[in-house]
Design a protein around this motif. Sequence first.
Motif, mmCIF file in Angstrom:
data_model
loop_
_atom_site.group_PDB
_atom_site.id
_atom_site.type_symbol
_atom_site.label_atom_id
_atom_site.label_comp_id
_atom_site.label_asym_id
_atom_site.label_seq_id
_atom_site.Cartn_x
_atom_site.Cartn_y
_atom_site.Cartn_z
ATOM 1 N N GLY A 222 0.800 -1.221 0.000
ATOM 2 C CA GLY A 222 0.000 0.000 0.000
ATOM 3 C C GLY A 222 0.831 1.269 0.000
ATOM 4 O O GLY A 222 0.274 2.371 0.036
ATOM 5 N N ARG A 223 2.168 1.120 -0.063
ATOM 6 C CA ARG A 223 3.065 2.279 -0.009
ATOM 7 C C ARG A 223 3.929 2.407 -1.268
ATOM 8 O O ARG A 223 5.022 2.971 -1.222
ATOM 9 N N ILE A 224 3.450 1.904 -2.382
ATOM 10 C CA ILE A 224 4.236 1.909 -3.620
ATOM 11 C C ILE A 224 4.639 3.337 -4.003
ATOM 12 O O ILE A 224 3.840 4.271 -3.920
ATOM 13 N N ALA A 225 5.884 3.468 -4.433
ATOM 14 C CA ALA A 225 6.443 4.781 -4.764
ATOM 15 C C ALA A 225 5.668 5.443 -5.903
ATOM 16 O O ALA A 225 5.147 4.775 -6.813
ATOM 17 N N ALA A 226 5.605 6.766 -5.841
ATOM 18 C CA ALA A 226 4.967 7.534 -6.914
ATOM 19 C C ALA A 226 5.647 7.204 -8.241
ATOM 20 O O ALA A 226 6.867 7.078 -8.318
ATOM 21 N N GLY A 227 4.822 7.059 -9.272
ATOM 22 C CA GLY A 227 5.350 6.699 -10.580
ATOM 23 C C GLY A 227 5.312 5.205 -10.831
ATOM 24 O O GLY A 227 5.429 4.756 -11.975
ATOM 25 N N GLN A 228 5.148 4.418 -9.746
ATOM 26 C CA GLN A 228 5.041 2.960 -9.885
ATOM 27 C C GLN A 228 3.655 2.462 -9.464
ATOM 28 O O GLN A 228 3.435 1.262 -9.353
ATOM 29 N N ASP A 229 2.739 3.401 -9.251
ATOM 30 C CA ASP A 229 1.418 3.050 -8.729
ATOM 31 C C ASP A 229 0.351 2.977 -9.813
ATOM 32 O O ASP A 229 -0.822 3.246 -9.564
ATOM 33 N N TRP A 230 0.751 2.603 -11.014
ATOM 34 C CA TRP A 230 -0.199 2.417 -12.108
ATOM 35 C C TRP A 230 -0.748 0.982 -12.059
ATOM 36 O O TRP A 230 -0.611 0.298 -11.074
#
Length: 307
Positions: A222-230
């Motif tokens: 639930g804490r995936i880095a921005a840019g990898q949250d697609w």
Amino acid sequence: MASPRALVCAAVASVVLVGGTAAGTFYVQARAHAGTGVVSSAAASSTGEAGGEATVEQVESVEPVVDRDALLARAMAEVSVADGAEVSVAVLDVATGERAGYGDGAFDTASIVKVDILAALLLQAQDAGRRLTAAEEAYATAMIVSSDNDSASALWRVIGRAEGLDAANERFGLTGTAGGEGMLWGLTQTTAADQLTLLGQVFGDDSELSAASRTYLQGLMGRIAAGQDWGVSAVTDGPGAWALKNGWLPRTATGLWDVNSVGRVTVDGHDCLLAVLSDGNATKERGVALVEAAAGAAVRAVGASGS
């Protein structure tokens, strides 16, 4: 007069498949025969008048059984898949139990295997009656949240590489997944159905993983880095409505991309487990678009989205 036993036996209903529709709905016709106690008014009024026994009217009911796989196949027919690309999808609506699958081929995991690596590590730690070390926790966080490959390689060694992964997966109930050779963890082969099973281990109560292990892994997803949250997050209700891991890998021999996304999503109030795998994509961007479109088709197929 028929015996009570005969009347009970006569009440057994027969079930007949009578048809289907292009939308994937089949109809089951249940026939209740004599002895059910449902008597037509005409039959009841004639009882005794002709000296005969009343005839019990046959009762029929029809109830639909929805073929979710057929619905998903129909929805996927409207998804744009570029020449040479392949995609497979599996989805489960947690509340209703409705599920659907499309495609049964094996795909490279790329970085979605990092969920499996951490699940295997947590299972091994449970068996040993220990907590993760500080170093293992640091590797786990970097591997899941930022998709750090060096951290994945470190934990791949810790679990015993493919042998350790395969042993854990046997206990998790995965039957179509095989760990990559040597240090090539990203070339682990898997199916969408197996990834759905793994998600069940991570997010479900009936799991080889302890509640603490599941909570830990869910939190990192639930804490995936921005840019990898697609990926599967594209179908959700908004921030906080997903926990996922994505994978993307250009193949050296062809220049084509493997693009995958797995996780838990909340759509219109429905919690769903969702796995989408693809390969043969001309670019990463096209792969992402395909995965997100397939995710949308999947949640519609199980009735989790009215769109």
